[in-house]
Design a protein around this motif. Structure first.
Motif, short mmCIF file in Angstrom:
data_model
loop_
_atom_site.label_atom_id
_atom_site.label_comp_id
_atom_site.label_asym_id
_atom_site.label_seq_id
_atom_site.Cartn_x
_atom_site.Cartn_y
_atom_site.Cartn_z
N LEU A 32 -14.70 0.33 -9.52
CA LEU A 32 -14.44 0.84 -10.87
C LEU A 32 -15.47 0.31 -11.87
N MET A 33 -15.83 -0.96 -11.73
CA MET A 33 -16.84 -1.52 -12.62
C MET A 33 -18.20 -0.86 -12.39
N ALA A 34 -18.49 -0.50 -11.15
CA ALA A 34 -19.75 0.19 -10.85
C ALA A 34 -19.81 1.54 -11.55
N GLN A 35 -18.65 2.13 -11.85
CA GLN A 35 -18.60 3.39 -12.60
C GLN A 35 -18.72 3.19 -14.10
N GLY A 36 -18.68 1.93 -14.53
CA GLY A 36 -18.73 1.64 -15.96
C GLY A 36 -17.38 1.42 -16.60
N ALA A 37 -16.31 1.38 -15.79
CA ALA A 37 -14.98 1.18 -16.34
C ALA A 37 -14.80 -0.25 -16.85
N LYS A 38 -13.93 -0.38 -17.84
CA LYS A 38 -13.53 -1.69 -18.34
C LYS A 38 -12.28 -2.11 -17.55
N VAL A 39 -12.45 -3.06 -16.67
CA VAL A 39 -11.39 -3.41 -15.72
C VAL A 39 -10.68 -4.69 -16.14
N ALA A 40 -9.37 -4.62 -16.21
CA ALA A 40 -8.51 -5.79 -16.34
C ALA A 40 -7.64 -5.85 -15.09
N PHE A 41 -7.39 -7.05 -14.61
CA PHE A 41 -6.55 -7.16 -13.41
C PHE A 41 -5.72 -8.42 -13.45
N VAL A 42 -4.64 -8.39 -12.69
CA VAL A 42 -3.74 -9.54 -12.55
C VAL A 42 -3.63 -9.92 -11.08
N GLN A 43 -3.41 -11.19 -10.86
CA GLN A 43 -2.97 -11.71 -9.57
C GLN A 43 -2.55 -13.16 -9.80
N ARG A 56 -22.28 -11.09 -12.18
CA ARG A 56 -23.65 -11.06 -11.66
C ARG A 56 -24.02 -9.66 -11.19
N ARG A 57 -23.08 -8.98 -10.59
CA ARG A 57 -23.38 -7.67 -10.00
C ARG A 57 -23.47 -6.57 -11.04
N HIS A 58 -22.59 -6.61 -12.04
CA HIS A 58 -22.47 -5.48 -12.97
C HIS A 58 -22.91 -5.81 -14.40
N GLY A 59 -23.18 -7.07 -14.67
CA GLY A 59 -23.61 -7.44 -16.02
C GLY A 59 -22.50 -7.54 -17.02
N THR A 60 -21.29 -7.40 -16.58
CA THR A 60 -20.11 -7.55 -17.44
C THR A 60 -19.01 -8.18 -16.61
N ARG A 61 -18.04 -8.75 -17.28
CA ARG A 61 -17.02 -9.53 -16.59
C ARG A 61 -15.67 -8.82 -16.68
N PRO A 62 -14.96 -8.70 -15.57
CA PRO A 62 -13.61 -8.14 -15.67
C PRO A 62 -12.70 -9.10 -16.41
N LEU A 63 -11.65 -8.55 -16.98
CA LEU A 63 -10.65 -9.38 -17.66
C LEU A 63 -9.59 -9.79 -16.65
N PHE A 64 -9.62 -11.07 -16.28
CA PHE A 64 -8.64 -11.59 -15.33
C PHE A 64 -7.50 -12.24 -16.09
N LEU A 65 -6.28 -11.77 -15.81
CA LEU A 65 -5.08 -12.29 -16.44
C LEU A 65 -4.15 -12.84 -15.36
N PRO A 66 -4.11 -14.17 -15.19
CA PRO A 66 -3.23 -14.75 -14.16
C PRO A 66 -1.78 -14.32 -14.39
N CYS A 67 -1.15 -13.83 -13.32
CA CYS A 67 0.20 -13.29 -13.50
C CYS A 67 0.87 -13.13 -12.15
N ASP A 68 2.14 -13.51 -12.09
CA ASP A 68 3.00 -13.19 -10.96
C ASP A 68 3.68 -11.87 -11.31
N ILE A 69 3.36 -10.80 -10.59
CA ILE A 69 3.86 -9.48 -10.97
C ILE A 69 5.37 -9.35 -10.83
N THR A 70 6.02 -10.30 -10.14
CA THR A 70 7.48 -10.25 -10.07
C THR A 70 8.12 -10.73 -11.36
N ASP A 71 7.34 -11.34 -12.24
CA ASP A 71 7.80 -11.72 -13.58
C ASP A 71 7.48 -10.53 -14.48
N ILE A 72 8.44 -9.67 -14.67
CA ILE A 72 8.19 -8.39 -15.34
C ILE A 72 7.73 -8.59 -16.78
N SER A 73 8.31 -9.54 -17.49
CA SER A 73 7.88 -9.77 -18.87
C SER A 73 6.43 -10.23 -18.91
#
Length: 256
Positions: A32-43, A56-73
């Motif tokens: 997705l980043m290779a397409q130019g998308a602004k990527v945010a992700f959780v894990q 390094r690869r795309h020149g921009t940094r994804p937005l990483f948001l630490p999250c346990d997806i079982t915590d719905i809030s």
């Protein structure tokens, strides 16, 4: 990937991926980043090294948001954070899952609830969180990761296959409900994709050989081979497609 297809409408799109820093999810974020998308992700686990690699690869940094997806809030808060940072979510990729092996007779209520919380409940509430913004825009794409495991009738993880069958049903219902708002909802059902986790935990020589014998294309599938199907479903290239499940499995299951 070599010479990937280009999907111009994904350039600049705000995309949210669950489990986007490892396994198939990492391949999705990269593609997705290779397409130019602004990527945010959780894990749950740290993704700092992955984010460094993407920068390094795309020149921009994804937005990483630490999250346990079982915590719905917490999941809802992460989606809101991503929308504030990148704009209203254009594409949701419900990817995070856990296919821990188990037998029916050993499953207790706690394990069942844990499996459904990861493999199904989080999908519903992530979709619920992005739908109002998509409805306001009059467009959006939700891609739910399922699996061919339930289509094959596999034993060895009945709580997981139950969730995957339900993901297909959820996909159809959301597509019907929100189609009038210009929102598309599809499912992507990979076959056995050999991530490092699969190789380390489940890929015995006998099991791999037996599975490859069921594929029309008798070779081990790689995470990056799921990327372009995902991009197709996420983009306007599939603008007339909704409520569908796309199997990308080397030719194990068939539909139609």
């Amino acid at each position: 990937m070599t010479d990937p297809a280009r999907f111009p409408d994904l350039d600049g799109a705000s995309v949210f991926v669950t489990g986007g820093g490892s396994g198939i999810g990492a391949a999705f974020s990269d593609g997705l980043m290779a397409q130019g998308a602004k990527v945010a992700f959780v894990q749950r686990s740290d993704a700092g090294d992955f984010c460094d690699e993407m920068e390094r690869r795309h020149g921009t940094r994804p937005l990483f948001l630490p999250c346990d997806i079982t915590d719905i809030s917490a999941l809802q808060a992460a989606i809101a954070h991503a929308a504030k940072a990148h704009g209203t979510i254009d594409v949701l990729v419900n990817n995070a899952a856990n296919d821990k092996r188990h037998s029916t007779l050993e499953v207790d209520e706690a394990f069942w609830d844990w499996s459904q919380a990861i493999n199904l409940k989080a999908y519903f509430f992530a979709a619920q969180a992005v739908l109002p913004g998509m409805r306001e825009m009059g467009r959006g794409s939700i891609v739910n990761l399922s699996s061919i495991s339930y289509m094959m009738g596999n034993a060895g993880y009945p709580a997981y296959t139950a969730a995957n069958g339900a993901i297909t049903a959820l996909t159809r219902s959301l597509a019907r409900e929100f189609g009038p708002d210009g929102i598309r909802v599809n499912a992507l059902a990979p076959g056995w994709v050999f991530t490092q986790k699969q190789i380390d935990l489940w890929a015995t020589e006998e099991g791999v050989a037996a599975h490859l014998a069921r594929q029309c294309l008798p070779r081990m599938l790689k995470p990056e081979e799921m990327v372009e199907p995902l991009l197709f479903l996420a983009s306007q290239a599939s603008r007339a497609m909704t409520g569908q499940t796309l199997a990308v499995d080397g030719g194990v299951v068939v539909s139609g």
